[in-house]
Design a protein around this motif. Structure first.
Motif, PDB file in Angstrom:
ATOM      1  N   ARG A  72       0.827  -1.202   0.000  1.00  0.00           N
ATOM      2  CA  ARG A  72       0.000   0.000   0.000  1.00  0.00           C
ATOM      3  C   ARG A  72       0.864   1.256   0.000  1.00  0.00           C
ATOM      4  O   ARG A  72       1.906   1.304   0.641  1.00  0.00           O
ATOM      5  CB  ARG A  72      -0.932   0.023   1.206  1.00  0.00           C
ATOM      6  CG  ARG A  72      -1.872  -1.165   1.280  1.00  0.00           C
ATOM      7  CD  ARG A  72      -2.938  -1.200   0.200  1.00  0.00           C
ATOM      8  NE  ARG A  72      -3.625  -2.472   0.222  1.00  0.00           N
ATOM      9  CZ  ARG A  72      -4.583  -2.791   1.088  1.00  0.00           C
ATOM     10  NH1 ARG A  72      -4.968  -1.902   2.001  1.00  0.00           N
ATOM     11  NH2 ARG A  72      -5.145  -3.980   1.042  1.00  0.00           N
ATOM     12  N   GLY A  73       0.375   2.255  -0.696  1.00  0.00           N
ATOM     13  CA  GLY A  73       1.140   3.468  -0.917  1.00  0.00           C
ATOM     14  C   GLY A  73       1.619   3.557  -2.350  1.00  0.00           C
ATOM     15  O   GLY A  73       1.898   4.648  -2.854  1.00  0.00           O
ATOM     16  N   HIS A  85      -1.022   5.462  -5.694  1.00  0.00           N
ATOM     17  CA  HIS A  85      -2.126   6.109  -4.976  1.00  0.00           C
ATOM     18  C   HIS A  85      -3.077   6.786  -5.959  1.00  0.00           C
ATOM     19  O   HIS A  85      -2.670   7.553  -6.839  1.00  0.00           O
ATOM     20  CB  HIS A  85      -1.582   7.144  -3.999  1.00  0.00           C
ATOM     21  CG  HIS A  85      -2.641   7.977  -3.348  1.00  0.00           C
ATOM     22  ND1 HIS A  85      -3.635   7.426  -2.572  1.00  0.00           N
ATOM     23  CD2 HIS A  85      -2.872   9.316  -3.370  1.00  0.00           C
ATOM     24  CE1 HIS A  85      -4.425   8.387  -2.137  1.00  0.00           C
ATOM     25  NE2 HIS A  85      -3.990   9.538  -2.611  1.00  0.00           N
ATOM     26  N   GLU A 124      -8.521   7.072   6.960  1.00  0.00           N
ATOM     27  CA  GLU A 124      -8.481   8.035   5.849  1.00  0.00           C
ATOM     28  C   GLU A 124      -8.417   9.472   6.359  1.00  0.00           C
ATOM     29  O   GLU A 124      -7.837  10.339   5.706  1.00  0.00           O
ATOM     30  CB  GLU A 124      -9.701   7.818   4.947  1.00  0.00           C
ATOM     31  CG  GLU A 124      -9.630   6.507   4.174  1.00  0.00           C
ATOM     32  CD  GLU A 124     -10.896   6.210   3.390  1.00  0.00           C
ATOM     33  OE1 GLU A 124     -10.807   5.486   2.387  1.00  0.00           O
ATOM     34  OE2 GLU A 124     -11.978   6.684   3.790  1.00  0.00           O
ATOM     35  N   ARG A 132      -4.760  10.135   6.866  1.00  0.00           N
ATOM     36  CA  ARG A 132      -4.105  10.364   5.568  1.00  0.00           C
ATOM     37  C   ARG A 132      -4.445  11.726   4.994  1.00  0.00           C
ATOM     38  O   ARG A 132      -3.564  12.463   4.530  1.00  0.00           O
ATOM     39  CB  ARG A 132      -4.531   9.268   4.586  1.00  0.00           C
ATOM     40  CG  ARG A 132      -3.970   9.419   3.175  1.00  0.00           C
ATOM     41  CD  ARG A 132      -4.771   8.606   2.179  1.00  0.00           C
ATOM     42  NE  ARG A 132      -6.141   9.100   2.073  1.00  0.00           N
ATOM     43  CZ  ARG A 132      -7.149   8.399   1.539  1.00  0.00           C
ATOM     44  NH1 ARG A 132      -6.949   7.169   1.093  1.00  0.00           N
ATOM     45  NH2 ARG A 132      -8.357   8.925   1.474  1.00  0.00           N
ATOM     46  N   ILE A 187       2.226   5.967   8.278  1.00  0.00           N
ATOM     47  CA  ILE A 187       1.331   5.418   9.294  1.00  0.00           C
ATOM     48  C   ILE A 187       1.827   4.028   9.666  1.00  0.00           C
ATOM     49  O   ILE A 187       1.868   3.125   8.828  1.00  0.00           O
ATOM     50  CB  ILE A 187      -0.127   5.361   8.810  1.00  0.00           C
ATOM     51  CG1 ILE A 187      -0.621   6.759   8.407  1.00  0.00           C
ATOM     52  CG2 ILE A 187      -1.026   4.770   9.893  1.00  0.00           C
ATOM     53  CD1 ILE A 187      -2.050   6.785   7.890  1.00  0.00           C
ATOM     54  N   TYR A 242      -7.677   0.025   1.711  1.00  0.00           N
ATOM     55  CA  TYR A 242      -7.199   1.359   2.045  1.00  0.00           C
ATOM     56  C   TYR A 242      -6.154   1.776   1.028  1.00  0.00           C
ATOM     57  O   TYR A 242      -5.263   1.003   0.683  1.00  0.00           O
ATOM     58  CB  TYR A 242      -6.594   1.394   3.458  1.00  0.00           C
ATOM     59  CG  TYR A 242      -5.868   2.678   3.778  1.00  0.00           C
ATOM     60  CD1 TYR A 242      -6.552   3.895   3.811  1.00  0.00           C
ATOM     61  CD2 TYR A 242      -4.497   2.689   4.014  1.00  0.00           C
ATOM     62  CE1 TYR A 242      -5.881   5.079   4.088  1.00  0.00           C
ATOM     63  CE2 TYR A 242      -3.827   3.871   4.299  1.00  0.00           C
ATOM     64  CZ  TYR A 242      -4.526   5.063   4.328  1.00  0.00           C
ATOM     65  OH  TYR A 242      -3.863   6.229   4.583  1.00  0.00           O
ATOM     66  N   ASP A 243      -6.255   3.020   0.573  1.00  0.00           N
ATOM     67  CA  ASP A 243      -5.341   3.557  -0.442  1.00  0.00           C
ATOM     68  C   ASP A 243      -4.459   4.620   0.206  1.00  0.00           C
ATOM     69  O   ASP A 243      -4.892   5.756   0.400  1.00  0.00           O
ATOM     70  CB  ASP A 243      -6.156   4.144  -1.596  1.00  0.00           C
ATOM     71  CG  ASP A 243      -5.283   4.550  -2.774  1.00  0.00           C
ATOM     72  OD1 ASP A 243      -4.100   4.173  -2.794  1.00  0.00           O
ATOM     73  OD2 ASP A 243      -5.797   5.237  -3.678  1.00  0.00           O
ATOM     74  N   HIS A 244      -3.222   4.247   0.531  1.00  0.00           N
ATOM     75  CA  HIS A 244      -2.305   5.200   1.159  1.00  0.00           C
ATOM     76  C   HIS A 244      -1.628   6.042   0.082  1.00  0.00           C
ATOM     77  O   HIS A 244      -1.598   5.670  -1.090  1.00  0.00           O
ATOM     78  CB  HIS A 244      -1.273   4.479   2.020  1.00  0.00           C
ATOM     79  CG  HIS A 244      -0.548   5.391   2.959  1.00  0.00           C
ATOM     80  ND1 HIS A 244      -1.205   6.164   3.888  1.00  0.00           N
ATOM     81  CD2 HIS A 244       0.768   5.687   3.106  1.00  0.00           C
ATOM     82  CE1 HIS A 244      -0.337   6.878   4.569  1.00  0.00           C
ATOM     83  NE2 HIS A 244       0.875   6.619   4.106  1.00  0.00           N
ATOM     84  N   ASP A 245      -1.069   7.178   0.490  1.00  0.00           N
ATOM     85  CA  ASP A 245      -0.568   8.150  -0.480  1.00  0.00           C
ATOM     86  C   ASP A 245       0.950   8.289  -0.496  1.00  0.00           C
ATOM     87  O   ASP A 245       1.472   9.252  -1.054  1.00  0.00           O
ATOM     88  CB  ASP A 245      -1.206   9.522  -0.240  1.00  0.00           C
ATOM     89  CG  ASP A 245      -0.820  10.126   1.112  1.00  0.00           C
ATOM     90  OD1 ASP A 245      -0.201   9.407   1.934  1.00  0.00           O
ATOM     91  OD2 ASP A 245      -1.148  11.303   1.353  1.00  0.00           O
ATOM     92  N   ARG A 246       1.667   7.328   0.084  1.00  0.00           N
ATOM     93  CA  ARG A 246       3.133   7.401   0.094  1.00  0.00           C
ATOM     94  C   ARG A 246       3.707   5.991   0.003  1.00  0.00           C
ATOM     95  O   ARG A 246       3.405   5.146   0.850  1.00  0.00           O
ATOM     96  CB  ARG A 246       3.611   8.081   1.378  1.00  0.00           C
ATOM     97  CG  ARG A 246       5.124   8.187   1.508  1.00  0.00           C
ATOM     98  CD  ARG A 246       5.526   8.654   2.893  1.00  0.00           C
ATOM     99  NE  ARG A 246       6.977   8.791   3.005  1.00  0.00           N
ATOM    100  CZ  ARG A 246       7.609   9.928   3.224  1.00  0.00           C
ATOM    101  NH1 ARG A 246       6.908  11.046   3.410  1.00  0.00           N
ATOM    102  NH2 ARG A 246       8.924   9.970   3.303  1.00  0.00           N
ATOM    103  N   TRP A 272       2.923   2.862   4.646  1.00  0.00           N
ATOM    104  CA  TRP A 272       1.889   2.136   5.391  1.00  0.00           C
ATOM    105  C   TRP A 272       2.457   0.766   5.741  1.00  0.00           C
ATOM    106  O   TRP A 272       2.730  -0.046   4.851  1.00  0.00           O
ATOM    107  CB  TRP A 272       0.614   1.974   4.569  1.00  0.00           C
ATOM    108  CG  TRP A 272      -0.397   1.026   5.164  1.00  0.00           C
ATOM    109  CD1 TRP A 272      -0.544  -0.311   4.902  1.00  0.00           C
ATOM    110  CD2 TRP A 272      -1.403   1.329   6.132  1.00  0.00           C
ATOM    111  NE1 TRP A 272      -1.565  -0.852   5.641  1.00  0.00           N
ATOM    112  CE2 TRP A 272      -2.115   0.132   6.408  1.00  0.00           C
ATOM    113  CE3 TRP A 272      -1.769   2.504   6.792  1.00  0.00           C
ATOM    114  CZ2 TRP A 272      -3.170   0.087   7.316  1.00  0.00           C
ATOM    115  CZ3 TRP A 272      -2.826   2.452   7.705  1.00  0.00           C
ATOM    116  CH2 TRP A 272      -3.515   1.255   7.950  1.00  0.00           C
TER     117      TRP A 272
END
Length: 526
Positions: free
Chosen positions: A236-237, A240, A362, A365, A373, A388-392, A396
């Motif tokens: 994840r990450g 994104h 979320e 985030r 996280i 869950y869609d993490h942004d880095r 995660w």
């Protein structure tokens, strides 16, 4: 005269180590002789398990090996749990310990911290365990460890030094070169994989933790193949908000349907293990028949049959596969639509209480974009591991898959904060798991690690209680009383606040972020 303990510090510096986590003891005093005058920072946890988890979090966040110094016997056994987690999740960790004097080993004489066979015990957990019998053996042992981290599937490595050897003269020790780089992808296997990919009309990619440093290559391949990318929790990450990304667990029925509908599956850096693919234990995940596997570990490739198995680093193999693709493909152009349908169905598959927990994640985030996280085994983490869609990338990670150690989150978050000081780091833990590592709040203060500790307080081990009730077992032992976390935080000089629900979380996170130092937010959950 330079002792071996002093030489060790210089050798670690030569290998790029800037931080070690450990608790000194009478059996490691000589390892610390050269530390004060070095460039290496020493961080003192409150328990050796914390040292291991800090090294783990440091490694996952930075991509560099985490290093721990621990004493003989109980210090090392306290670290085993962290090493088990690191092995399960392929995290590069170097644990350097003492051991009793050479002439006492294996004799059962009752010396302090004595074990019958310390190295034999560690060989069961570590990828390798090596004893340094003479000073000249140390450079090679370190070079072997860092070569493994650079060119193979990583994990924990153990080196032990007898207390009499630590003080031996070691004036002429020089670092040996690291054999860098994993095996290059086999050209014939790449060609076979490219032919299969070129003829596939509905391809799909399964991306695991082994792909988390290969985002650009993964994006290019996915877009060229028009292939949805299913991201396991450890991936994840990546990608994104990308139209082809499916940040959802293969344990969900909707994701399994997506995989079943593919005519080619490329498994990239994933061991296809049950904590990701069959977490409910229903046996519903079926290994795809037309499967290409890419993994850095030959032993891992041998565990599941595949039409093509490529032993290589994820980025190198993905780039090679992209280059080898034929100019004209037979894809049906449905990748974006398939990915969107799977995303929508996967999120809808979560029950209402998990949807609420996911919204809390979320909120973290969206309030603190680009944050790291770090999670423990707690309900919002379980929910977000499902969807869950993490942004880095590499932002995660948690201990709720694989080995599944409780108490991981707080110390691992401290390690991550020290490894990537320009990132905001949030630890999300339950009240039960947080109590495993509660004293590490003091380590955060000592190290100046500005971790935001978010405690999801449902007054017990709610996930275990639910599992007991689901099978008709009267819950026992699942309601340990939580302390007043705010008072404990304040006793360490940490600002803290209490929320009656997740409703005020965003504002609390902004206050915590502005503090630029450790901060605790407790959320009471009904």
């Amino acid at each position: 005269m330079t002792t071996l303990g002093e030489a060790l510090i210089g050798l670690l510096e030569a290998h790029g180590v800037d931080t070690v986590f450990g608790i000194p003891g009478v059996h490691t005093v000589e390892l610390y002789r050269g530390l004060a005058g070095s460039r290496i920072r020493h961080v003192t946890p409150r328990h050796e398990q914390g040292a291991g988890f800090m090294a783990d979090g440091y490694a996952r966040a930075s991509g560099r090996p985490g290093v721990a110094f621990v004493i003989t016997g109980p210090g090392l056994t306290n670290t085993i749990t962290a090493m088990g987690q690191a092995r399960a999740d392929s995290v590069p960790m170097l644990v350097i310990s003492g051991v009793n004097a050479t002439d006492t080993l294996g004799k059962g004489l009752g010396h302090l911290h004595e074990l019958p066979d310390q190295r034999g015990m560690m060989e069961k957990v570590a990828l390798s365990s090596r004893r340094i019998a003479r000073p000249e053996e140390l450079p090679g042992a370190l070079a072997d460890a860092f070569s493994l981290f650079a060119g193979a599937r990583p994990g924990p490595v153990h080196i032990e030094i007898p207390i009499d050897v630590m003080a031996m003269p070691a004036d002429a020790l020089a670092p040996l070169p690291v054999i860098a780089g994993p095996p290059a992808p086999d050209a014939a296997q790449i060609a076979r994989a490219a032919a299969l990919a070129g003829n596939a009309s509905r391809p799909l990619i399964l991306a695991g933790g082994g792909a988390k440093m290969a985002e650009a290559a993964l994006r290019r391949l996915a877009e060229t193949l028009d292939a949805p990318v299913v991201l396991t929790a450890n991936a994840r990450g990546l990608l994104h908000a990308h139209k082809l990304a499916v940040p959802a667990s293969p344990s969900l029925k909707s994701v399994r349907r997506l995989i079943d509908g593919a005519d080619l599956v490329i498994a990239l850096g994933t061991e296809l293990g049950p904590t990701e693919y069959d977490m409910y234990g229903d046996g519903g995940f079926v290994l795809p028949k037309n499967l290409i596997r890419i993994d850095i570990d030959a032993a891992q490739l041998a565990r599941h049959p595949a039409a093509v198995a490529i032993e290589a680093d994820a980025e190198a193999a993905t780039d090679a596969l992209f280059v080898a693709l034929p100019g004209v493909r037979s894809g049906d152009g449905s990748g974006t639509a398939r990915a969107a349908a799977a995303r929508n169905a996967a999120r809808a598959e979560l029950p209402a209480y998990m949807q609420a927990q996911l919204e809390a994640v979320e909120t973290i985030r969206d309030t603190l974009p680009g944050s790291i996280i770090v999670g423990d085994s707690t309900q919002p983490i379980y929910a977000a591991n499902l969807y869950y869609d993490h942004d880095r990338p590499a932002g995660w990670f948690n201990a709720a898959t694989g080995f599944g150690a409780l108490g991981y989150g707080p110390p691992a978050a401290i390690g991550a904060a020290l490894a990537v000081p320009d990132a905001t780091v949030v630890c999300l833990s339950g009240d039960g798991g947080f109590q495993f590592s509660l004293p590490e709040l003091g380590a955060a203060v000592d190290a100046g690690a500005p971790v935001i500790f978010v405690i999801w307080n449902n007054r017990g081990y709610r996930e275990i209680e639910t599992s007991m009730r689901d099978v008709g077992v009267e819950p026992v032992g699942v309601s340990p009383a939580p302390p007043d976390f705010r008072k404990i935080a304040e006793a360490y000089g940490i600002s803290a606040e209490w929320l009656g629900s997740p409703a005020g979380l965003s504002e609390a996170l902004l206050r915590a972020s502005a503090a630029k130092k450790p901060y605790l937010i407790e959320i009471a959950v009904d």
